[in-house]
Design an enzyme around this catalytic site. Structure first.
Site, mmCIF file in Angstrom:
data_model
loop_
_atom_site.group_PDB
_atom_site.id
_atom_site.type_symbol
_atom_site.label_atom_id
_atom_site.label_comp_id
_atom_site.label_asym_id
_atom_site.label_seq_id
_atom_site.Cartn_x
_atom_site.Cartn_y
_atom_site.Cartn_z
ATOM 1 N N ASP A 175 58.852 75.361 7.938
ATOM 2 C CA ASP A 175 58.591 73.918 7.858
ATOM 3 C C ASP A 175 58.790 73.360 6.452
ATOM 4 O O ASP A 175 58.127 72.396 6.065
ATOM 5 C CB ASP A 175 57.169 73.586 8.348
ATOM 6 C CG ASP A 175 56.902 74.158 9.723
ATOM 7 O OD1 ASP A 175 57.804 74.041 10.573
ATOM 8 O OD2 ASP A 175 55.825 74.725 9.934
ATOM 9 N N LYS B 69 64.192 72.706 5.823
ATOM 10 C CA LYS B 69 65.521 73.337 5.798
ATOM 11 C C LYS B 69 66.557 72.468 6.507
ATOM 12 O O LYS B 69 67.698 72.396 6.093
ATOM 13 C CB LYS B 69 65.477 74.709 6.486
ATOM 14 C CG LYS B 69 64.682 75.746 5.725
ATOM 15 C CD LYS B 69 64.641 77.075 6.456
ATOM 16 C CE LYS B 69 63.804 77.063 7.708
ATOM 17 N NZ LYS B 69 62.372 76.856 7.519
ATOM 18 N N GLY C 136 61.846 74.405 14.463
ATOM 19 C CA GLY C 136 62.041 72.970 14.688
ATOM 20 C C GLY C 136 62.619 72.384 13.413
ATOM 21 O O GLY C 136 61.917 72.276 12.409
ATOM 22 N N HIS C 137 63.904 72.079 13.420
ATOM 23 C CA HIS C 137 64.547 71.555 12.216
ATOM 24 C C HIS C 137 64.775 70.052 12.386
ATOM 25 O O HIS C 137 65.506 69.619 13.267
ATOM 26 C CB HIS C 137 65.860 72.304 11.953
ATOM 27 C CG HIS C 137 65.637 73.745 11.587
ATOM 28 N ND1 HIS C 137 66.634 74.656 11.440
ATOM 29 C CD2 HIS C 137 64.485 74.419 11.326
ATOM 30 C CE1 HIS C 137 66.115 75.833 11.105
ATOM 31 N NE2 HIS C 137 64.815 75.706 11.041
ATOM 32 N N GLN D 278 62.322 79.627 10.201
ATOM 33 C CA GLN D 278 61.001 80.035 9.686
ATOM 34 C C GLN D 278 61.058 80.232 8.162
ATOM 35 O O GLN D 278 61.810 79.532 7.506
ATOM 36 C CB GLN D 278 60.490 81.287 10.399
ATOM 37 C CG GLN D 278 60.103 81.064 11.854
ATOM 38 C CD GLN D 278 61.254 81.115 12.827
ATOM 39 O OE1 GLN D 278 62.118 81.953 12.745
ATOM 40 N NE2 GLN D 278 61.274 80.204 13.776
HETATM 41 P P1 IMP Z 1 56.280 83.142 17.109
HETATM 42 O O1 IMP Z 1 57.489 83.080 16.245
HETATM 43 O O2 IMP Z 1 56.226 82.077 18.168
HETATM 44 O O3 IMP Z 1 56.043 84.523 17.653
HETATM 45 O O4 IMP Z 1 54.992 82.837 16.174
HETATM 46 C C1 IMP Z 1 54.586 83.729 15.135
HETATM 47 C C2 IMP Z 1 54.084 82.928 13.929
HETATM 48 O O5 IMP Z 1 55.162 82.265 13.310
HETATM 49 C C3 IMP Z 1 53.059 81.845 14.271
HETATM 50 O O6 IMP Z 1 52.134 81.728 13.215
HETATM 51 C C4 IMP Z 1 53.899 80.586 14.351
HETATM 52 O O7 IMP Z 1 53.159 79.420 14.099
HETATM 53 C C5 IMP Z 1 54.890 80.864 13.243
HETATM 54 N N1 IMP Z 1 56.170 80.174 13.404
HETATM 55 C C6 IMP Z 1 57.163 80.491 14.246
HETATM 56 N N2 IMP Z 1 58.189 79.646 14.099
HETATM 57 C C7 IMP Z 1 57.847 78.785 13.138
HETATM 58 C C8 IMP Z 1 58.525 77.699 12.509
HETATM 59 O O8 IMP Z 1 59.673 77.356 12.809
HETATM 60 N N3 IMP Z 1 57.823 77.045 11.540
HETATM 61 C C9 IMP Z 1 56.587 77.435 11.163
HETATM 62 N N4 IMP Z 1 55.924 78.439 11.707
HETATM 63 C C10 IMP Z 1 56.554 79.126 12.692
#
Ligand code: IMP
Length: 440
Positions: free
Chosen positions: A23, A26, A50-51, A240
């Site tokens: 977040d 990017k 989410g970009h 991420q």
């Molecule tokens: P998962 O990727 O859904 O398995 O989540 C694992 C961790 O990564 C959690 O804490 C999510 O909130 C975090 N996470 C996954 N994708 C994003 C992202 O695009 N932005 C911020 N946090 C993310």
């Protein structure tokens, strides 16, 4: 046309990674760089990302566009957008995202400007359900996942029982693989008291998605290696952030992919080669989901930062946890990812706030470290340096020397404590709200 990202212009491959927990903005940086790029490539993660792009209304209706799986270069008609083999693809979501883009007037032409790796693994309904179930079972130890099935899909890839995107176009193989997987999952779901999977329905849905995506399903690794040989400019879009990297992040509170630059090679099929790495970091810190966050603010200031920065997840809508800039964590991630320069985003949000940053951590035994520990991050006490803030609106500033002195001093403190140069400052969500600094 663009203020020069000088290094990006001399190196054919540029990799953009988030530095902390995602977040960081990017999407905006990719959009900015994509104007001057031939290929934009996602190399990891899935639709957990989410970009957000804020575009001129002429490009996409009301201007704000949130992309989850399709690379952020899609709004530039000349770029080829690639979903690499390291990504986990929910084909039904991908079809919906393509439909949304077309509805917004963006031309998505599978096979021309959108390619999907035949080797990328597929996220199934089974994975989403398993993700939700696993979080329930973890209880207070939950990770706080996005619930998109990311972890179970990558687990099945490692266990060598996953389905790949290319399987969507091979009905016999698809049915066989689906039945084998359903047998395993139904044993698990049965013992957990959950409904079994409806294999026939899943087969129909996946075949339909496969038929729609088919023109774009190719050997993207081969295409990218060819593009590189031809000297094309390639922009690798990280998802991420480095501290969510499966191996280098704040394990187990991480995602299941390799979000640092290491993932850019395995996740694309391009061999390791020299590239420019740009690390994206906010002027403060945020995190969604569970896990340690040393500089987190649990007070009114944290709430005020969330409000000022509109810090709510673009995928799940969850409020983001907010805190001060963490130079220890940024230095660590910068080193892991080989970051050449930082883009400091959301600097306009800091208007009216004190400018504070963690410069080291005090450990429970009283010693002080500037290294990010692999264990016990939740027990460190960040040592905070405070600088005077600024009250001016900086969102219209386009020249670094036009920033208030206190803002420039903060950037200098970030550079001093992270050892990384801040090459660009973003002062708002819009495409043009960028201050590009001249190289030293
Ligand atoms: P998962 O990727 O859904 O398995 O989540 C694992 C961790 O990564 C959690 O804490 C999510 O909130 C975090 N996470 C996954 N994708 C994003 C992202 O695009 N932005 C911020 N946090 C993310």
């Amino acid at each position: 046309m663009l203020p020069p990202f000088s290094a990006a212009r001399t190196m054919p491959t540029t990799c953009v990674v988030g530095i902390l927990w995602g977040d960081e903005g990017k999407g905006k940086v990719i959009d900015y760089l994509a104007a001057d790029t031939d290929y934009v490539v996602r190399f990891g993660g899935g639709h957990n990302a989410g970009h957000t792009l804020v575009l001129p209304p002429s490009v996409a209706g009301d201007g704000k566009l949130v992309l989850h799986l399709v690379p952020s270069g899609i709004v530039h008609q000349h770029t080829v957008n690639v979903i690499g083999n390291g990504v986990v693809v929910d084909p039904i979501h991908l079809c919906e995202e393509v439909a949304m883009l077309r509805q917004r007037g963006i031309d998505v032409d599978l096979g021309r400007n959108l390619l999907v790796s035949e080797r990328a693994h597929v996220i199934l309904e089974a994975h989403r359900r398993q993700d939700e179930w696993a979080e329930r079972v973890r209880g207070t130890g939950r990770i706080g996942t996005t619930g998109r099935g990311i972890g179970p899909a990558y687990s099945d890839r490692c266990a060598r029982v996953g389905l790949r995107v290319g399987d969507l176009c091979r009905p016999d193989a698809l049915r066989a693989a689906l039945s084998a997987l359903a047998e395993q999952k139904n044993a698990l779901f049965g013992s957990a008291g959950l409904d079994p999977l409806d294999c026939d329905r899943m087969f129909e849905e996946l075949c339909a998605a496969g038929a729609e995506l088919k023109p774009g399903i190719v050997d993207t690794g081969g295409a990218l290696r060819k593009a590189r040989r031809e000297g094309k400019r390639i922009l690798l879009e990280g998802a991420q952030g480095c501290l969510l990297d499966l191996e280098h992040g704040t394990y187990p509170f991480v995602t299941s992919s390799h979000a640092s630059t290491g993932g850019a090679y395995s996740g694309t099929g391009m061999p390791p080669h020299e590239m420019l790495t740009i690390g994206i970091v906010k002027a403060y810190a945020t995190r969604v989901g569970e896990g340690p966050f040393p500089t987190e603010l649990h007070d009114d200031t944290g709430d005020a930062l969330r409000k000022a920065g509109n810090e709510y997840g673009s995928t799940t809508g969850r409020p983001r946890r907010c805190g001060w800039f963490d130079a220890v964590a940024v230095r660590y991630s910068g080193a892991v990812s080989g970051v050449d320069e930082l883009v400091l985003t959301c600097f306009d949000v800091m208007r009216g706030f004190p400018l504070r940053l963690a410069t080291s951590y005090k450990l429970p035994d009283g010693s002080v470290t500037t290294d990010l520990p692999a264990f016990g991050l939740g027990s460190v006490e960040p040592q905070i340096e405070e600088l005077p803030g600024f009250d001016d609106d900086i969102s219209d500033v386009r020249d670094f020397d036009g920033l208030p002195q206190n803002a420039r001093d903060y950037v200098a403190a970030i550079e001093r404590h992270t050892g990384l140069r801040v090459g660009t400052v973003s002062v708002g969500p819009g495409r043009d709200q960028v201050i590009r600094r001249d190289p030293n």
